[in-house]
Design a protein around this motif. Structure first.
Motif, short mmCIF file in Angstrom:
data_model
loop_
_atom_site.label_atom_id
_atom_site.label_comp_id
_atom_site.label_asym_id
_atom_site.label_seq_id
_atom_site.Cartn_x
_atom_site.Cartn_y
_atom_site.Cartn_z
N MET A 116 -0.86 11.72 -14.25
CA MET A 116 -1.26 10.37 -14.41
C MET A 116 0.05 9.50 -13.74
SD MET A 116 -1.04 8.67 -17.94
CE MET A 116 0.83 8.69 -18.45
N THR A 117 -0.76 8.03 -13.58
CA THR A 117 0.28 7.35 -12.78
C THR A 117 0.10 6.31 -13.25
OG1 THR A 117 0.32 7.76 -10.78
CG2 THR A 117 0.87 6.60 -10.61
N ILE A 118 1.95 5.65 -13.44
CA ILE A 118 1.42 4.06 -14.50
C ILE A 118 2.17 3.41 -13.08
CG2 ILE A 118 2.98 2.83 -16.19
CD1 ILE A 118 1.84 5.22 -17.45
N VAL A 119 1.29 2.10 -13.46
CA VAL A 119 1.32 1.08 -12.04
C VAL A 119 1.70 0.01 -13.29
CG1 VAL A 119 0.42 -0.26 -10.86
CG2 VAL A 119 0.06 2.56 -11.21
N LEU A 120 2.58 -0.95 -12.86
CA LEU A 120 3.29 -2.12 -12.63
C LEU A 120 2.27 -3.01 -11.94
CD1 LEU A 120 4.51 -3.03 -15.22
CD2 LEU A 120 6.53 -3.11 -13.79
N LEU A 121 1.52 -3.90 -12.29
CA LEU A 121 0.85 -5.02 -12.05
C LEU A 121 0.86 -6.35 -12.63
CD1 LEU A 121 -1.99 -5.34 -10.36
CD2 LEU A 121 -3.38 -5.05 -12.39
N ARG A 122 1.11 -7.33 -11.01
CA ARG A 122 1.62 -8.45 -11.88
C ARG A 122 0.18 -9.64 -11.24
NH1 ARG A 122 7.50 -10.57 -12.00
NH2 ARG A 122 8.21 -9.30 -13.04
N VAL A 123 0.08 -10.04 -12.26
CA VAL A 123 -1.47 -10.66 -11.20
C VAL A 123 -1.54 -12.62 -12.26
CG1 VAL A 123 -2.74 -10.56 -13.19
CG2 VAL A 123 -3.96 -10.80 -11.36
N TRP A 124 -1.51 -13.71 -11.27
CA TRP A 124 -2.45 -15.29 -11.54
C TRP A 124 -3.46 -15.22 -12.02
CZ3 TRP A 124 0.87 -19.71 -10.57
CH2 TRP A 124 2.94 -18.47 -10.20
N LEU A 125 -3.23 -15.69 -12.66
CA LEU A 125 -4.62 -16.23 -13.06
C LEU A 125 -5.45 -17.13 -13.73
CD1 LEU A 125 -5.00 -12.72 -16.24
CD2 LEU A 125 -6.53 -12.87 -13.94
N PRO A 126 -6.34 -17.62 -14.00
CA PRO A 126 -6.57 -18.74 -14.14
C PRO A 126 -5.91 -18.89 -16.08
CG PRO A 126 -8.27 -18.14 -13.36
CD PRO A 126 -7.55 -17.12 -13.40
N ASP A 127 -5.47 -20.07 -16.70
CA ASP A 127 -5.12 -19.49 -18.21
C ASP A 127 -6.44 -20.34 -18.96
OD1 ASP A 127 -3.46 -19.54 -20.40
OD2 ASP A 127 -2.24 -21.00 -19.66
N ARG A 128 -7.53 -19.36 -19.10
CA ARG A 128 -8.89 -19.87 -19.55
C ARG A 128 -8.93 -18.79 -20.42
NH1 ARG A 128 -12.76 -17.56 -17.58
NH2 ARG A 128 -11.69 -16.75 -15.22
N PRO A 129 -9.40 -18.57 -21.56
CA PRO A 129 -9.95 -17.99 -22.57
C PRO A 129 -11.04 -16.98 -21.49
CG PRO A 129 -10.03 -19.62 -23.62
CD PRO A 129 -10.02 -20.00 -21.79
N GLY A 130 -11.17 -15.79 -21.79
CA GLY A 130 -11.34 -15.00 -21.27
C GLY A 130 -11.46 -13.96 -19.18
N ALA A 131 -9.96 -15.22 -18.63
CA ALA A 131 -9.84 -14.41 -17.57
C ALA A 131 -8.70 -13.15 -18.29
CB ALA A 131 -8.76 -15.71 -16.99
N LEU A 132 -8.22 -13.16 -18.64
CA LEU A 132 -7.38 -11.66 -18.50
C LEU A 132 -8.34 -11.20 -19.61
CD1 LEU A 132 -4.70 -10.23 -18.88
CD2 LEU A 132 -4.40 -10.58 -20.92
N GLY A 133 -9.49 -10.95 -19.92
CA GLY A 133 -10.15 -9.39 -20.15
C GLY A 133 -10.78 -9.66 -19.12
N VAL A 165 -0.78 -0.88 -15.98
CA VAL A 165 -2.14 0.26 -16.51
C VAL A 165 -1.09 2.00 -15.75
CG1 VAL A 165 -4.14 0.39 -14.92
CG2 VAL A 165 -2.49 -1.60 -15.37
N SER A 166 -2.56 3.02 -16.83
CA SER A 166 -2.07 4.11 -16.42
C SER A 166 -3.87 4.87 -15.62
CB SER A 166 -2.29 4.44 -17.65
OG SER A 166 -2.52 6.40 -17.88
N LEU A 167 -2.93 5.38 -14.12
CA LEU A 167 -3.68 5.76 -13.74
C LEU A 167 -4.40 7.36 -13.83
CD1 LEU A 167 -3.34 3.59 -10.33
CD2 LEU A 167 -5.80 3.10 -12.64
N PRO A 168 -5.56 7.69 -14.37
CA PRO A 168 -5.25 9.17 -14.16
C PRO A 168 -5.55 10.07 -12.81
CG PRO A 168 -7.31 8.09 -15.36
CD PRO A 168 -6.82 7.22 -14.64
N GLU A 169 -4.98 10.72 -13.24
CA GLU A 169 -4.88 12.01 -11.05
C GLU A 169 -6.78 11.87 -10.56
OE1 GLU A 169 -2.20 13.92 -8.82
OE2 GLU A 169 -1.88 13.38 -10.70
#
Length: 217
Positions: free
Chosen positions: A1-18, A50-54
Motif C-alpha cells: 500500500m502507498t500513501i499519497v498526498l494530493l493537493r488540488v485546487w477546487l471550486p469552492d462550491r458544494p459537491g466539488a470535493l465529493g 489517499v491510500s493506494l492499494p498495491e
C-alpha cells in the motif's frame, strides 16, 4: 500500500470535493484524510491523503482527478503514513518542549519539527540582531534572513507571517526570535503558516518558563 498526498485546487462550491473523492475511488484509491489548506476567490486548496492499494497506478489517480471539472492538481507525492498529520505533529512537539531542559533544546526541537513536518528545504531561528541561532538544511545567510524579516514586518506587521509563497515565518513572542522556513516547488499555504505560528507561540511559552527558572535558581 502507498500513501499519497494530493493537493488540488477546487471550486469552492458544494459537491466539488465529493466529485474528487468519487474520482479517487474510481481510480482505486481511498481517501483517508482531508485538510482545507486555503480558501479565497471562489477557490479552495484541499490536501487529500489517499491510500493506494498495491498495483494502483498514481498516474491513473492523477488522470481521474484532473478530469473533474474545475479541479487542478498542484502537487502529488508519496509520504510516510504519519508525515502528513499537522495536528499530531503539534501535540508531539508540545510534549517534547515540556521535557526540554534548556533554551537551546527548545530552539533545536522547534526547528527540526517545522523542517520535517512542513517538508521544508530549510528552517532557521533568527535573532533580532540578525544572527542565526539554529539552522536545518541549506538556509539563506543571516543578512538575507534579516532583510527578509525586516521587509515582511514592514509590509504586513509584526507576527503576521505573510510574505513570499516559498517562505514562511513566525515570531516567538517575547523571545526576540523568529522561526523561518523555506520550501521550493510547493507554496506554503495558509493552514501551514497558522501551524507555524502556533508552534512558535508554544515554543515561546517554554522559552519564557525556562528563563524564569534560570533567574530564580
Amino acid at each position: 500500500m502507498t500513501i499519497v498526498l494530493l493537493r488540488v485546487w477546487l471550486p469552492d462550491r458544494p459537491g466539488a470535493l465529493g466529485e474528487v473523492a468519487s474520482a479517487i475511488g474510481l481510480a482505486g484509491g481511498d481517501v483517508v484524510g482531508i485538510e482545507i489548506l486555503e480558501r479565497g476567490g471562489g477557490r479552495a486548496i484541499d490536501e487529500l491523503v489517499v491510500s493506494l492499494p498495491e498495483g494502483v497506478d498514481v498516474n491513473a489517480l492523477v488522470a481521474r482527478v484532473s478530469a473533474v471539472a474545475g479541479a487542478d492538481i498542484e502537487d502529488v507525492r508519496p509520504v510516510d503514513d504519519d508525515e502528513h498529520d499537522l495536528g499530531m505533529a503539534a501535540v508531539e512537539l508540545a510534549a517534547d518542549l515540556a521535557e526540554a531542559s534548556d533554551r537551546a533544546v527548545v530552539l533545536a526541537r522547534l526547528t527540526h519539527a517545522v523542517h520535517t513536518t512542513l517538508a521544508a528545504d530549510w528552517a532557521a531561528i533568527a535573532a533580532s540582531g540578525g544572527s542565526l541561532r539554529e539552522v536545518v538544511g541549506d538556509a539563506p545567510s543571516a543578512p538575507w534572513l534579516s532583510a527578509y524579516l525586516e521587509g515582511v514586518r514592514h509590509v504586513a506587521g509584526a507576527g503576521a507571517g505573510h510574505g513570499a509563497d516559498d517562505v514562511a515565518w513566525a515570531e516567538l513572542p517575547g523571545a526576540g526570535l523568529d522561526v523561518v522556513v523555506g520550501r521550493s516547488g510547493r507554496p506554503l499555504r495558509d493552514r501551514e503558516r497558522r501551524f507555524l505560528r502556533a508552534l512558535a507561540r508554544v515554543s515561546a511559552v517554554r522559552w519564557s518558563d525556562l528563563g524564569a527558572r534560570r533567574r530564580t535558581a
